[in-house]
Scaffold this active site. Structure first.
Site, PDB file in Angstrom:
ATOM      1  N   HIS A 191       5.881 -12.015   6.133  1.00 50.50           N
ATOM      2  CA  HIS A 191       5.790 -11.486   4.760  1.00 50.50           C
ATOM      3  C   HIS A 191       7.182 -11.243   4.205  1.00 50.50           C
ATOM      4  CE1 HIS A 191       5.480  -8.124   7.622  1.00 50.50           C
ATOM      5  NE2 HIS A 191       6.211  -7.428   6.776  1.00 50.50           N
TER       6      HIS A 191
ATOM      7  N   HIS B   6       9.154  -9.087   1.397  1.00 46.75           N
ATOM      8  CA  HIS B   6       9.063  -7.917   0.515  1.00 46.75           C
ATOM      9  C   HIS B   6       9.785  -8.237  -0.797  1.00 46.75           C
ATOM     10  CE1 HIS B   6       8.008  -4.787   3.678  1.00 46.75           C
ATOM     11  NE2 HIS B   6       8.499  -5.732   4.460  1.00 46.75           N
TER      12      HIS B   6
ATOM     13  N   ASN C  59      11.664  -8.378   7.387  1.00 47.10           N
ATOM     14  CA  ASN C  59      11.865  -7.871   8.739  1.00 47.10           C
ATOM     15  C   ASN C  59      11.369  -8.931   9.722  1.00 47.10           C
ATOM     16  OD1 ASN C  59      12.782  -5.306   7.862  1.00 47.10           O
ATOM     17  ND2 ASN C  59      10.681  -4.632   7.551  1.00 47.10           N
TER      18      ASN C  59
ATOM     19  N   ILE D 235       0.821  -1.213   0.000  1.00 47.84           N
ATOM     20  CA  ILE D 235       0.000   0.000   0.000  1.00 47.84           C
ATOM     21  C   ILE D 235       0.860   1.271   0.000  1.00 47.84           C
ATOM     22  CG2 ILE D 235      -0.262   0.369   2.505  1.00 47.84           C
ATOM     23  CD1 ILE D 235      -3.310   0.629   1.965  1.00 47.84           C
TER      24      ILE D 235
HETATM   25  P1  5GP Z   1       6.957  -4.604   7.702  1.00 46.23           P
HETATM   26  O1  5GP Z   1       7.497  -3.278   8.164  1.00 46.23           O
HETATM   27  O2  5GP Z   1       5.991  -5.193   8.715  1.00 46.23           O
HETATM   28  O3  5GP Z   1       8.030  -5.545   7.264  1.00 46.23           O
HETATM   29  O4  5GP Z   1       6.138  -4.268   6.389  1.00 46.23           O
HETATM   30  C1  5GP Z   1       4.748  -4.213   6.328  1.00 46.23           C
HETATM   31  C2  5GP Z   1       4.371  -3.661   4.976  1.00 46.23           C
HETATM   32  O5  5GP Z   1       2.977  -3.778   4.839  1.00 46.23           O
HETATM   33  C3  5GP Z   1       4.712  -2.175   4.777  1.00 46.23           C
HETATM   34  O6  5GP Z   1       5.555  -2.027   3.639  1.00 46.23           O
HETATM   35  C4  5GP Z   1       3.344  -1.507   4.595  1.00 46.23           C
HETATM   36  O7  5GP Z   1       3.364  -0.469   3.647  1.00 46.23           O
HETATM   37  C5  5GP Z   1       2.477  -2.675   4.137  1.00 46.23           C
HETATM   38  N1  5GP Z   1       1.067  -2.547   4.510  1.00 46.23           N
HETATM   39  C6  5GP Z   1       0.579  -2.194   5.726  1.00 46.23           C
HETATM   40  N2  5GP Z   1      -0.769  -2.209   5.709  1.00 46.23           N
HETATM   41  C7  5GP Z   1      -1.142  -2.598   4.468  1.00 46.23           C
HETATM   42  C8  5GP Z   1      -2.421  -2.818   3.851  1.00 46.23           C
HETATM   43  O8  5GP Z   1      -3.485  -2.668   4.445  1.00 46.23           O
HETATM   44  N3  5GP Z   1      -2.407  -3.211   2.559  1.00 46.23           N
HETATM   45  C9  5GP Z   1      -1.241  -3.408   1.864  1.00 46.23           C
HETATM   46  N4  5GP Z   1      -1.343  -3.792   0.587  1.00 46.23           N
HETATM   47  N5  5GP Z   1      -0.016  -3.217   2.413  1.00 46.23           N
HETATM   48  C10 5GP Z   1       0.031  -2.824   3.705  1.00 46.23           C
END
Ligand code: 5GP
Length: 113
Positions: free
Chosen positions: A101, A103, A88, A34
């Site tokens: 997840h 990336h 992460n 997002i």
């Molecule tokens: P983290 O920091 O947990 O490794 O990454 C989480 C990722 O999820 C971030 O890059 C953030 O932009 C993405 N993200 C968070 N909420 C949503 C959402 O509701 N939809 C989508 N498509 N991505 C999300």
């Protein structure tokens, strides 16, 4: 940033929150981030609700391997010549969404992961 208290990716899997889906199997879902940190920024997640990669065990290595297989197949599908894979792990590792997840990032990389 701190861990969110709700697993929003589980809500995406359930269809309660919309996503821009790019790839899906019985066990894996992938969709556009997002808030992209690159020209292409895709989240690749297991449908099983694993919180962090610390939950890897000898019994679920195949599922973790499927994240990398999905990355390769998405890269072919999206015509990505080269890319970064980034994960992460836990709050101290910069993880915000409490669901495993991977990336997938390609092109015009920005900082901030
Ligand atoms: P983290 O920091 O947990 O490794 O990454 C989480 C990722 O999820 C971030 O890059 C953030 O932009 C993405 N993200 C968070 N909420 C949503 C959402 O509701 N939809 C989508 N498509 N991505 C999300």
């Amino acid at each position: 940033m701190t861990f969110l208290d709700t697993d929003i990716f589980a809500q995406i899997i359930a269809g309660d929150i919309p996503c821009n889906k790019v790839y899906e199997t019985d066990t894996i879902l992938a969709f556009h981030d997002i808030a992209p940190k690159a020209k292409t920024h895709i989240m690749i997640i297991p449908k099983e609700n694993l919180v962090t990669a610390k939950e890897v065990t000898p019994d679920n290595t195949a599922l973790f391997g499927e994240l990398f297989l999905a990355a390769k197949e998405i890269a072919i599908q999206e015509n990505l010549e080269g890319y970064k894979l980034h994960m992460n792990v836990d709050e101290e590792g910069g993880q915000v969404v409490p669901h495993v997840h991977l990336h997938l990032l390609s092109g015009d990389f920005k900082t901030g992961l």
